[in-house]
Scaffold this motif. Sequence first.
Motif, PDB file in Angstrom:
ATOM      1  N   PHE A  72      32.088 104.337  78.122  1.00  0.00           N
ATOM      2  CA  PHE A  72      32.096 104.698  79.534  1.00  0.00           C
ATOM      3  C   PHE A  72      30.695 104.843  80.101  1.00  0.00           C
ATOM      4  O   PHE A  72      30.418 104.390  81.212  1.00  0.00           O
ATOM      5  CB  PHE A  72      32.876 105.991  79.749  1.00  0.00           C
ATOM      6  CG  PHE A  72      32.811 106.505  81.156  1.00  0.00           C
ATOM      7  CD1 PHE A  72      33.712 106.068  82.110  1.00  0.00           C
ATOM      8  CD2 PHE A  72      31.836 107.421  81.536  1.00  0.00           C
ATOM      9  CE1 PHE A  72      33.663 106.530  83.415  1.00  0.00           C
ATOM     10  CE2 PHE A  72      31.770 107.894  82.837  1.00  0.00           C
ATOM     11  CZ  PHE A  72      32.686 107.445  83.779  1.00  0.00           C
ATOM     12  N   ARG A  73      29.823 105.473  79.363  1.00  0.00           N
ATOM     13  CA  ARG A  73      28.509 105.830  79.874  1.00  0.00           C
ATOM     14  C   ARG A  73      27.693 104.616  80.315  1.00  0.00           C
ATOM     15  O   ARG A  73      26.854 104.734  81.221  1.00  0.00           O
ATOM     16  CB  ARG A  73      27.739 106.629  78.821  1.00  0.00           C
ATOM     17  CG  ARG A  73      26.442 107.235  79.326  1.00  0.00           C
ATOM     18  CD  ARG A  73      25.821 108.145  78.288  1.00  0.00           C
ATOM     19  NE  ARG A  73      24.562 108.715  78.752  1.00  0.00           N
ATOM     20  CZ  ARG A  73      23.391 108.109  78.654  1.00  0.00           C
ATOM     21  NH1 ARG A  73      23.307 106.901  78.092  1.00  0.00           N
ATOM     22  NH2 ARG A  73      22.290 108.703  79.107  1.00  0.00           N
ATOM     23  N   LYS A 130      30.552 113.938  82.429  1.00  0.00           N
ATOM     24  CA  LYS A 130      31.949 114.337  82.384  1.00  0.00           C
ATOM     25  C   LYS A 130      32.897 113.164  82.152  1.00  0.00           C
ATOM     26  O   LYS A 130      34.097 113.372  81.970  1.00  0.00           O
ATOM     27  CB  LYS A 130      32.336 115.051  83.672  1.00  0.00           C
ATOM     28  CG  LYS A 130      31.587 116.348  83.911  1.00  0.00           C
ATOM     29  CD  LYS A 130      32.027 116.999  85.213  1.00  0.00           C
ATOM     30  CE  LYS A 130      31.310 118.313  85.447  1.00  0.00           C
ATOM     31  NZ  LYS A 130      31.729 118.947  86.720  1.00  0.00           N
ATOM     32  N   LYS A 131      32.380 111.946  82.171  1.00  0.00           N
ATOM     33  CA  LYS A 131      33.196 110.736  82.042  1.00  0.00           C
ATOM     34  C   LYS A 131      34.283 110.710  83.108  1.00  0.00           C
ATOM     35  O   LYS A 131      35.465 110.511  82.818  1.00  0.00           O
ATOM     36  CB  LYS A 131      33.782 110.621  80.641  1.00  0.00           C
ATOM     37  CG  LYS A 131      32.737 110.435  79.560  1.00  0.00           C
ATOM     38  CD  LYS A 131      33.367 110.195  78.201  1.00  0.00           C
ATOM     39  CE  LYS A 131      32.315 109.927  77.149  1.00  0.00           C
ATOM     40  NZ  LYS A 131      32.928 109.661  75.815  1.00  0.00           N
ATOM     41  N   ALA A 138      39.795 110.252  84.843  1.00  0.00           N
ATOM     42  CA  ALA A 138      39.233 110.772  83.608  1.00  0.00           C
ATOM     43  C   ALA A 138      39.271 109.675  82.563  1.00  0.00           C
ATOM     44  O   ALA A 138      40.329 109.107  82.297  1.00  0.00           O
ATOM     45  CB  ALA A 138      40.016 111.994  83.138  1.00  0.00           C
ATOM     46  N   ALA A 139      38.132 109.380  81.980  1.00  0.00           N
ATOM     47  CA  ALA A 139      38.004 108.295  81.018  1.00  0.00           C
ATOM     48  C   ALA A 139      37.622 108.835  79.657  1.00  0.00           C
ATOM     49  O   ALA A 139      36.775 109.722  79.539  1.00  0.00           O
ATOM     50  CB  ALA A 139      36.972 107.280  81.488  1.00  0.00           C
ATOM     51  N   THR A 140      38.245 108.282  78.635  1.00  0.00           N
ATOM     52  CA  THR A 140      37.924 108.615  77.261  1.00  0.00           C
ATOM     53  C   THR A 140      37.432 107.356  76.555  1.00  0.00           C
ATOM     54  O   THR A 140      38.110 106.329  76.582  1.00  0.00           O
ATOM     55  CB  THR A 140      39.136 109.180  76.512  1.00  0.00           C
ATOM     56  OG1 THR A 140      39.600 110.357  77.180  1.00  0.00           O
ATOM     57  CG2 THR A 140      38.769 109.521  75.079  1.00  0.00           C
ATOM     58  N   GLY A 141      36.251 107.445  75.949  1.00  0.00           N
ATOM     59  CA  GLY A 141      35.707 106.304  75.251  1.00  0.00           C
ATOM     60  C   GLY A 141      34.197 106.301  75.309  1.00  0.00           C
ATOM     61  O   GLY A 141      33.613 106.614  76.348  1.00  0.00           O
ATOM     62  N   SER A 142      33.582 105.923  74.216  1.00  0.00           N
ATOM     63  CA  SER A 142      32.131 105.971  74.128  1.00  0.00           C
ATOM     64  C   SER A 142      31.443 104.955  75.031  1.00  0.00           C
ATOM     65  O   SER A 142      30.268 105.129  75.370  1.00  0.00           O
ATOM     66  CB  SER A 142      31.689 105.757  72.675  1.00  0.00           C
ATOM     67  OG  SER A 142      32.139 104.499  72.185  1.00  0.00           O
ATOM     68  N   VAL A 177      38.494 102.056  76.826  1.00  0.00           N
ATOM     69  CA  VAL A 177      38.625 103.418  77.305  1.00  0.00           C
ATOM     70  C   VAL A 177      40.084 103.719  77.617  1.00  0.00           C
ATOM     71  O   VAL A 177      40.891 102.817  77.847  1.00  0.00           O
ATOM     72  CB  VAL A 177      37.765 103.660  78.566  1.00  0.00           C
ATOM     73  CG1 VAL A 177      36.290 103.466  78.255  1.00  0.00           C
ATOM     74  CG2 VAL A 177      38.190 102.746  79.706  1.00  0.00           C
ATOM     75  N   ARG A 178      40.412 104.996  77.609  1.00  0.00           N
ATOM     76  CA  ARG A 178      41.701 105.471  78.074  1.00  0.00           C
ATOM     77  C   ARG A 178      41.477 106.127  79.420  1.00  0.00           C
ATOM     78  O   ARG A 178      40.487 106.835  79.616  1.00  0.00           O
ATOM     79  CB  ARG A 178      42.334 106.432  77.082  1.00  0.00           C
ATOM     80  CG  ARG A 178      42.561 105.819  75.710  1.00  0.00           C
ATOM     81  CD  ARG A 178      43.232 106.786  74.762  1.00  0.00           C
ATOM     82  NE  ARG A 178      44.627 107.015  75.130  1.00  0.00           N
ATOM     83  CZ  ARG A 178      45.426 107.863  74.495  1.00  0.00           C
ATOM     84  NH1 ARG A 178      44.976 108.564  73.469  1.00  0.00           N
ATOM     85  NH2 ARG A 178      46.681 108.008  74.894  1.00  0.00           N
TER      86      ARG A 178
END
Length: 122
Positions: A29-30, A75-76, A23-27, A2-3
Amino acid sequence: QVRLVESGGGLVQAGGSLSLSCAATGSAFRINPMGWYRQAPEKQRELVAAITRLGRTNYADSVKGRFTISRDNTKKMVYLKMNSLKPEDTAVYYCNVYQEGDWGLPRPRDYWGQGTQVTVSS
């Protein structure tokens, strides 16, 4: 992977409060447990709070009862509400995916965000 982008830090007096956001970006995360970590000057990075995908939480003894970690999987986002801040809470705060064994000294990571500075004056 994740970023991660942390925000919300600042300068507060002892006893004050701050709310941090990640704030996290990446699949991934969930489904990943997430944690908030901090690193004070001349000290090693430490895990202070962790939360599972379903919201189960754990805290370091040093912050238990004062900090609250939460997350919004849609919202990650990961959050850290900090109350009754003490000068010893002064550090750069980071979020990251939690790994088993992070309590104590966190395991090495390939990536850390820039973090957000929290400074608590006496």
